[in-house]
Design an enzyme around this catalytic site. Structure first.
Site, PDB file in Angstrom:
ATOM      1  CB  VAL A  24       6.910  -4.988 -10.681  1.00  0.00           C
ATOM      2  CG1 VAL A  24       8.008  -5.737 -11.432  1.00  0.00           C
ATOM      3  CG2 VAL A  24       7.163  -3.489 -10.754  1.00  0.00           C
ATOM      4  CG  ASP A  45       1.883  -9.985  -2.221  1.00  0.00           C
ATOM      5  OD1 ASP A  45       2.453  -9.342  -3.119  1.00  0.00           O
ATOM      6  OD2 ASP A  45       1.507  -9.471  -1.149  1.00  0.00           O
ATOM      7  CE1 TYR A  75       8.470 -16.810  -0.014  1.00  0.00           C
ATOM      8  CE2 TYR A  75       6.793 -16.633   1.689  1.00  0.00           C
ATOM      9  CZ  TYR A  75       7.686 -16.035   0.813  1.00  0.00           C
ATOM     10  OH  TYR A  75       7.779 -14.667   0.742  1.00  0.00           O
ATOM     11  CD  GLN A  92      12.149   6.780  -1.282  1.00  0.00           C
ATOM     12  OE1 GLN A  92      12.021   6.540  -2.473  1.00  0.00           O
ATOM     13  NE2 GLN A  92      13.191   7.412  -0.805  1.00  0.00           N
ATOM     14  NE  ARG A  98      16.684   7.161  -4.520  1.00  0.00           N
ATOM     15  CZ  ARG A  98      16.990   7.074  -5.783  1.00  0.00           C
ATOM     16  NH1 ARG A  98      18.139   6.537  -6.135  1.00  0.00           N
ATOM     17  NH2 ARG A  98      16.196   7.509  -6.715  1.00  0.00           N
ATOM     18  CB  THR A 129      12.762  -5.682  -4.741  1.00  0.00           C
ATOM     19  OG1 THR A 129      11.814  -6.733  -4.856  1.00  0.00           O
ATOM     20  CG2 THR A 129      12.314  -4.695  -3.685  1.00  0.00           C
ATOM     21  N   PRO A 131      16.457  -0.957  -4.224  1.00  0.00           N
ATOM     22  CG  PRO A 131      18.328  -0.156  -3.075  1.00  0.00           C
ATOM     23  CD  PRO A 131      16.897  -0.553  -2.876  1.00  0.00           C
ATOM     24  CG  ASP A 158      17.847   1.641 -16.501  1.00  0.00           C
ATOM     25  OD1 ASP A 158      17.660   2.632 -15.795  1.00  0.00           O
ATOM     26  OD2 ASP A 158      17.691   0.469 -16.086  1.00  0.00           O
ATOM     27  CB  THR A 159      19.574  -1.460 -21.955  1.00  0.00           C
ATOM     28  OG1 THR A 159      20.761  -1.296 -21.164  1.00  0.00           O
ATOM     29  CG2 THR A 159      19.961  -1.883 -23.363  1.00  0.00           C
ATOM     30  NE  ARG A 161      12.232   3.437 -18.396  1.00  0.00           N
ATOM     31  CZ  ARG A 161      12.164   3.313 -17.083  1.00  0.00           C
ATOM     32  NH1 ARG A 161      13.260   3.440 -16.348  1.00  0.00           N
ATOM     33  NH2 ARG A 161      11.021   3.044 -16.483  1.00  0.00           N
ATOM     34  CG  HIS A 185      17.666  -0.025 -12.185  1.00  0.00           C
ATOM     35  ND1 HIS A 185      17.155   0.480 -13.348  1.00  0.00           N
ATOM     36  CD2 HIS A 185      16.610  -0.088 -11.328  1.00  0.00           C
ATOM     37  CE1 HIS A 185      15.857   0.694 -13.214  1.00  0.00           C
ATOM     38  NE2 HIS A 185      15.503   0.360 -11.987  1.00  0.00           N
ATOM     39  CB  THR A 240       7.745   2.274 -14.092  1.00  0.00           C
ATOM     40  OG1 THR A 240       8.696   1.457 -13.407  1.00  0.00           O
ATOM     41  CG2 THR A 240       8.051   3.731 -13.810  1.00  0.00           C
TER      42      THR A 240
HETATM   43  P1  NAD Z   1       3.825  -2.855  -5.216  1.00  0.00           P
HETATM   44  O1  NAD Z   1       3.713  -2.115  -3.927  1.00  0.00           O
HETATM   45  O2  NAD Z   1       2.718  -2.760  -6.211  1.00  0.00           O
HETATM   46  O3  NAD Z   1       4.076  -4.396  -4.921  1.00  0.00           O
HETATM   47  C1  NAD Z   1       4.920  -4.862  -3.907  1.00  0.00           C
HETATM   48  C2  NAD Z   1       4.300  -6.141  -3.385  1.00  0.00           C
HETATM   49  O4  NAD Z   1       5.186  -6.727  -2.434  1.00  0.00           O
HETATM   50  C3  NAD Z   1       2.954  -5.929  -2.686  1.00  0.00           C
HETATM   51  O5  NAD Z   1       1.966  -6.743  -3.306  1.00  0.00           O
HETATM   52  C4  NAD Z   1       3.228  -6.371  -1.250  1.00  0.00           C
HETATM   53  O6  NAD Z   1       2.098  -6.969  -0.629  1.00  0.00           O
HETATM   54  C5  NAD Z   1       4.368  -7.349  -1.464  1.00  0.00           C
HETATM   55  N1  NAD Z   1       5.146  -7.615  -0.267  1.00  0.00           N
HETATM   56  C6  NAD Z   1       5.615  -6.733   0.656  1.00  0.00           C
HETATM   57  N2  NAD Z   1       6.270  -7.390   1.620  1.00  0.00           N
HETATM   58  C7  NAD Z   1       6.229  -8.713   1.317  1.00  0.00           C
HETATM   59  C8  NAD Z   1       6.735  -9.891   1.921  1.00  0.00           C
HETATM   60  N3  NAD Z   1       7.419  -9.828   3.063  1.00  0.00           N
HETATM   61  N4  NAD Z   1       6.491 -11.060   1.320  1.00  0.00           N
HETATM   62  C9  NAD Z   1       5.795 -11.134   0.175  1.00  0.00           C
HETATM   63  N5  NAD Z   1       5.294 -10.053  -0.460  1.00  0.00           N
HETATM   64  C10 NAD Z   1       5.505  -8.859   0.105  1.00  0.00           C
HETATM   65  O7  NAD Z   1       5.182  -2.376  -5.876  1.00  0.00           O
HETATM   66  P2  NAD Z   1       5.593  -2.552  -7.431  1.00  0.00           P
HETATM   67  O8  NAD Z   1       5.216  -1.328  -8.175  1.00  0.00           O
HETATM   68  O9  NAD Z   1       5.157  -3.883  -7.899  1.00  0.00           O
HETATM   69  O10 NAD Z   1       7.197  -2.534  -7.296  1.00  0.00           O
HETATM   70  C11 NAD Z   1       7.853  -3.617  -6.709  1.00  0.00           C
HETATM   71  C12 NAD Z   1       9.344  -3.343  -6.670  1.00  0.00           C
HETATM   72  O11 NAD Z   1       9.847  -3.331  -8.004  1.00  0.00           O
HETATM   73  C13 NAD Z   1       9.705  -1.976  -6.054  1.00  0.00           C
HETATM   74  O12 NAD Z   1      10.866  -2.127  -5.269  1.00  0.00           O
HETATM   75  C14 NAD Z   1      10.016  -1.130  -7.282  1.00  0.00           C
HETATM   76  O13 NAD Z   1      10.895  -0.070  -6.995  1.00  0.00           O
HETATM   77  C15 NAD Z   1      10.656  -2.180  -8.147  1.00  0.00           C
HETATM   78  N6  NAD Z   1      10.788  -1.836  -9.570  1.00  0.00           N
HETATM   79  C16 NAD Z   1      11.922  -2.278 -10.168  1.00  0.00           C
HETATM   80  C17 NAD Z   1      12.146  -1.981 -11.502  1.00  0.00           C
HETATM   81  C18 NAD Z   1      13.420  -2.487 -12.140  1.00  0.00           C
HETATM   82  O14 NAD Z   1      13.732  -2.135 -13.284  1.00  0.00           O
HETATM   83  N7  NAD Z   1      14.172  -3.317 -11.438  1.00  0.00           N
HETATM   84  C19 NAD Z   1      11.210  -1.236 -12.225  1.00  0.00           C
HETATM   85  C20 NAD Z   1      10.047  -0.838 -11.580  1.00  0.00           C
HETATM   86  C21 NAD Z   1       9.848  -1.132 -10.237  1.00  0.00           C
END
Ligand code: NAD
Length: 326
Positions: A24, A45, A75, A92, A98, A129, A131, A158-159, A161, A185, A240
């Site tokens: 993301v 990261d 940071y 997960q 959850r 991130t 939820p 979602d909107t 979509r 969401h 996604t």
């Molecule tokens: P991902 O696993 O590809 O990426 C997560 C990243 O977080 C990884 O690169 C990991 O190294 C990093 N990370 C973990 N702990 C960390 C820390 N303490 N400090 C810094 N970085 C850290 O996951 P993703 O597919 O990119 O999804 C990320 C989040 O976005 C998930 O929670 C997912 O559910 C959420 N998401 C939200 C929406 C939305 O509409 N809000 C849509 C899709 C996904």
């Protein structure tokens, strides 16, 4: 660096910090490169090596778009950022509930937020991130920042979509479809059909005009497809990221350009419909100071009941978390 920026930009350089350079975070960075909104993008990261690879790949796209400095940072690089976007989190584990995932992600946020706040307390915090509603609420509580400046991506995705599916159903430009998904969401989100309209023409009137009634089954199918979209995509490709990446870029655009766009981001509900002390999505005017105003939609009885249920679900989850200010 200053020379680089001052010679290439007449307007102030916008800096975006992205915590979490996973799928993301990097897709969002790519969307920012394409839309040219930011002059500086820093990715932060725990996985430094993969982030280095992402930064190399992304920066090679810059000559084909518009100038932006993008780097693998620390940071301390949050200093001076206009918006800090958090997409970091754990995924997960098999068999994990959850709530357990939420507890792990809350622990991650407890590590991330103090490090961000040490260098920047004036940026707008945008949480993606999941939820997302509960973590946005937790970020507000933990950070002690003004609630107007701590927001979640909420149901912007979602909107989008919802509008996409309605536009496909009627063969219309999705930009002329005005309809919102509100609430959580997630599973308890609410599709607001009662005020859905095509360029100002109420949906029922539009259907009558074109002699193509949208029946209850059709509505239910679209509502279900929106609610289940993430599950269906994850089943096929594991995650996604494109649409949420664009959604985050759209939110950032409204803030940086002070557009006052109405977007269904997640924010602290200011007592509307009797709901308070939870974060969830409602149509929200978003400008340079973050939340400018949350709009109150005229909901029908069943939408109202569903929204109250969604708020109760949020409240129940929050009550199970230990969120003391940092
Ligand atoms: P991902 O696993 O590809 O990426 C997560 C990243 O977080 C990884 O690169 C990991 O190294 C990093 N990370 C973990 N702990 C960390 C820390 N303490 N400090 C810094 N970085 C850290 O996951 P993703 O597919 O990119 O999804 C990320 C989040 O976005 C998930 O929670 C997912 O559910 C959420 N998401 C939200 C929406 C939305 O509409 N809000 C849509 C899709 C996904």
């Amino acid at each position: 660096m200053d020379n680089f920026n001052s010679t290439l930009h007449n307007s102030p350089v916008h800096k975006i910090a992205i915590i979490g350079a996973g799928k993301v975070g990097t897709t969002f960075a790519y969307a920012l490169i394409l839309n040219g909104l930011a002059g500086e993008i820093v990715l932060i990261d725990v996985d430094k090596e993969r982030t280095e690879g992402e930064v190399m790949d992304l920066s090679h796209a810059v000559p084909l778009s518009s100038p932006v400095r993008i780097w693998n940072g620390e940071y301390a690089d949050c200093a001076g950022a206009n918006i800090i976007v958090i997409t970091a989190g754990a995924s997960q584990r098999p068999g994990e509930t959850r709530l357990d995932l939420l507890k792990r992600n809350t622990a991650i946020f407890r590590q991330i937020l103090p490090q961000v706040l040490e260098y920047n307390r004036s940026a707008i915090l945008l949480i993606a991130t999941n939820p997302v509603d509960v973590l946005s609420y937790a970020s507000w509580k933990l950070s002690g920042l003004d609630a107007a400046r701590v927001i979640g991506s909420g149901t912007v995705l979602d909107t989008a979509r919802f509008r996409s599916l309605i536009s496909t159903r009627f063969n219309l430009d999705a930009r002329n479809v005005h309809a919102f998904i509100i609430g959580e969401h997630g599973d308890s989100e609410v599709a607001v059909w009662s005020s859905a309209n095509i360029a100002g023409v109420p949906m029922q009137d539009y259907c009558r005009q074109i002699g193509n009634e949208i029946c209850g089954d059709d509505r239910q199918r679209i509502t279900d497809e929106v609610r289940n979209a993430a599950y269906e995509i994850i089943k096929r490709k594991g995650a996604t990221y494109y649409a949420v990446g664009m959604g985050l870029a759209r939110i950032v655009e409204s803030i940086l350009r002070d557009q006052n766009s109405v977007l269904s981001i997640s924010s602290l509900v200011p007592g509307l419909y009797g709901i308070e002390d939870v974060y969830l999505s409602l149509p929200t005017v978003l400008g340079q100071n973050g939340v400018e105003r949350v709009l109150e939609l005229n909901l029908d009885d069943s939408e109202m009941a569903d929204l109250l249920h969604s708020a109760a679900v949020m409240r129940q989850v929050i009550d199970q978390l230990d969120i003391q200010p940092l």
